[in-house]
Design a protein around this motif. Sequence first.
Motif, short mmCIF file in Angstrom:
data_model
loop_
_atom_site.label_atom_id
_atom_site.label_comp_id
_atom_site.label_asym_id
_atom_site.label_seq_id
_atom_site.Cartn_x
_atom_site.Cartn_y
_atom_site.Cartn_z
N PHE A 291 -9.31 21.14 55.08
CA PHE A 291 -8.18 21.75 54.33
C PHE A 291 -8.48 23.16 54.01
O PHE A 291 -9.32 23.53 53.33
N ALA A 292 -7.51 24.01 54.60
CA ALA A 292 -8.17 25.50 54.64
C ALA A 292 -8.10 26.22 53.23
O ALA A 292 -9.13 26.84 53.06
N GLN A 293 -7.00 26.08 52.69
CA GLN A 293 -6.95 26.61 51.35
C GLN A 293 -7.87 26.12 50.37
O GLN A 293 -8.61 26.86 49.34
N SER A 294 -8.39 24.92 50.41
CA SER A 294 -9.57 24.29 49.31
C SER A 294 -10.89 24.41 49.91
O SER A 294 -11.83 24.29 49.16
N GLY A 295 -10.88 24.57 51.29
CA GLY A 295 -12.18 24.78 51.73
C GLY A 295 -13.06 23.30 51.82
O GLY A 295 -14.27 23.38 51.79
N VAL A 296 -12.24 22.29 52.22
CA VAL A 296 -12.82 21.08 52.00
C VAL A 296 -12.78 20.47 53.43
O VAL A 296 -11.86 20.35 54.01
N ASP A 297 -14.06 20.16 53.93
CA ASP A 297 -14.20 19.46 55.24
C ASP A 297 -14.37 18.03 54.95
O ASP A 297 -15.41 17.75 54.26
N THR A 298 -13.74 17.09 55.65
CA THR A 298 -14.06 15.75 55.81
C THR A 298 -13.67 14.98 56.89
O THR A 298 -13.27 15.52 57.80
N GLU A 299 -13.75 13.71 56.98
CA GLU A 299 -13.42 12.87 58.13
C GLU A 299 -12.27 12.11 57.93
O GLU A 299 -12.07 11.50 56.71
N GLY A 300 -11.44 11.76 58.77
CA GLY A 300 -10.18 11.00 58.66
C GLY A 300 -9.99 10.07 59.85
O GLY A 300 -10.19 10.46 60.89
N ASP A 301 -9.64 8.95 59.56
CA ASP A 301 -9.64 7.89 60.75
C ASP A 301 -8.11 8.14 61.32
O ASP A 301 -7.42 8.73 60.82
N SER A 302 -7.61 7.21 62.29
CA SER A 302 -6.49 7.34 62.75
C SER A 302 -5.12 6.60 62.06
O SER A 302 -4.00 6.50 62.51
N ALA A 310 -7.41 13.52 51.51
CA ALA A 310 -7.62 14.41 50.44
C ALA A 310 -7.88 14.04 49.36
O ALA A 310 -8.70 14.62 48.69
N GLU A 311 -7.25 12.96 48.74
CA GLU A 311 -7.68 12.56 47.26
C GLU A 311 -9.10 11.79 47.38
O GLU A 311 -9.75 12.15 46.37
N GLU A 312 -9.23 11.21 48.51
CA GLU A 312 -10.60 10.58 48.58
C GLU A 312 -11.70 11.49 48.68
O GLU A 312 -13.10 11.47 48.37
N ALA A 313 -11.64 12.80 49.04
CA ALA A 313 -12.49 13.81 48.90
C ALA A 313 -12.41 14.72 47.87
O ALA A 313 -12.80 15.82 47.57
N GLY A 314 -11.73 14.23 46.65
CA GLY A 314 -11.61 15.10 45.61
C GLY A 314 -10.53 15.86 45.25
O GLY A 314 -10.56 16.62 44.30
N MET A 315 -9.46 16.02 46.04
CA MET A 315 -8.49 16.93 45.85
C MET A 315 -7.26 16.38 45.35
O MET A 315 -7.24 15.02 45.41
N ASN A 316 -6.08 17.04 44.86
CA ASN A 316 -5.19 16.52 44.27
C ASN A 316 -3.85 17.20 44.89
O ASN A 316 -3.52 18.06 44.22
N PRO A 317 -3.73 17.10 45.98
CA PRO A 317 -2.58 17.89 46.67
C PRO A 317 -1.19 17.57 46.24
O PRO A 317 -0.85 16.24 45.78
N PRO A 318 -0.02 18.33 46.22
CA PRO A 318 1.31 17.77 45.85
C PRO A 318 1.72 16.61 46.58
O PRO A 318 1.57 16.46 47.73
N HIS A 319 2.45 15.84 45.86
CA HIS A 319 3.10 14.46 46.25
C HIS A 319 3.99 14.06 45.56
O HIS A 319 4.03 14.18 44.33
N GLY A 320 4.59 13.02 46.02
CA GLY A 320 5.68 12.21 45.11
C GLY A 320 5.75 11.01 45.69
O GLY A 320 5.19 10.04 44.96
#
Length: 369
Positions: A291-302, A310-320
């Motif tokens: 996640f470029a702006q947040s500087g967060v690197d993590t793993e994602g499955d298919s 993103a949420e599990e990596a501690g982020m709170n991105p826009p969503h509805g």
Amino acid sequence: MRQDNRELPGSSHSIWSRLSGITDYFAWPLRTSHYLELVNPLWTTHKLQARVEKVWDETRDARTITLRPGLNWRGHRAGQHVRVGIPANGKHYTRTYTISSPPERDDHCFTITVKAIDKGTISHHIVRNIKVGDYLPIGLPQGDFYLPDAQPVQPLFITAGSGITPAFSMVSSLIAQGRLPDTCHLHYSPHEFDVVLGKALKALDAEHPRYQLHLLYTREGADQHFSEAQLEALCPDWKSRDVYACGPPSLLEALEACFEQAGCSRNLHIERFRAPFTEIPADAVGGKVRFAQSGVDTEGDSETPLLKVAEEAGMNPPHGCRMGICHTCNTTLVSGCVRDLRTGEVLNEAGSIVQTCICAAAGDCELDL
């Protein structure tokens, strides 16, 4: 200062809008609305909030919350949904819930009925922690799952679990308008004590002869899961009715197959709480997600939506809506590859718009979040 929780009279809304246009010049760099928020958050016009007026436990894991919306609210149509902001654990989340009350309420309030789901941090927070007096950010009513203005000939509602909420709003609205037609309603629940809005449903059934309610318990005694034979027995004229269905994917898939085979799919109207995902290829892989702006690197499955990653990596991105409808979660693909879980389509062109709630990693990828 004593806070008055009454709304400004509806007839004063347009007058206040014109007046605030003048007073805003003196409130700069803020707006008059920002100062009114200190007196009563419901009087603001720069954002829309609602006050929790009442909470009511429907079952051990479901709660109805009565909300009094602020000045910018507009009436809903029975069956529509609303976005609600939830502050929890020091972060702000947004979830979408169907309005469970009819538009005809005379107290200018509306209700949402929330069931705590497995591993659902926010739904559990709402059911356990939201209290009277809290203020929650809300959106305006949305959605096209509602009854037509023309009188339905004979509606049939088929619901399960928390899918009862739009149907309950629709039936209550028809009753309030004095135009309830011959109505049949099949509702599925694991047990009698799990029926969301159960007491209110039984009251409607007892008080209104034109409303025929069938409560079916899928984990008690004989198999009560949906089948065409069951539908024939409980509602013999189902092929001629307008059908409104809401519930878990398994029920909706069974209904779609049944109505397609009967040649009357056009009569079936469905509201989904989750987007239907296609089957993921067996050889599909995930990858590293940046996640470029947040500087967060993590793993994602298919298979896991990037919003959840993103949420599990501690982020709170826009969503509805979390199901690919509102596009609040849209972001840009910087590089790499993602897959649309609804269609299976792979997106690998830099600059592509990615809906994080319905897309998963399809290899390494970088998003502009």
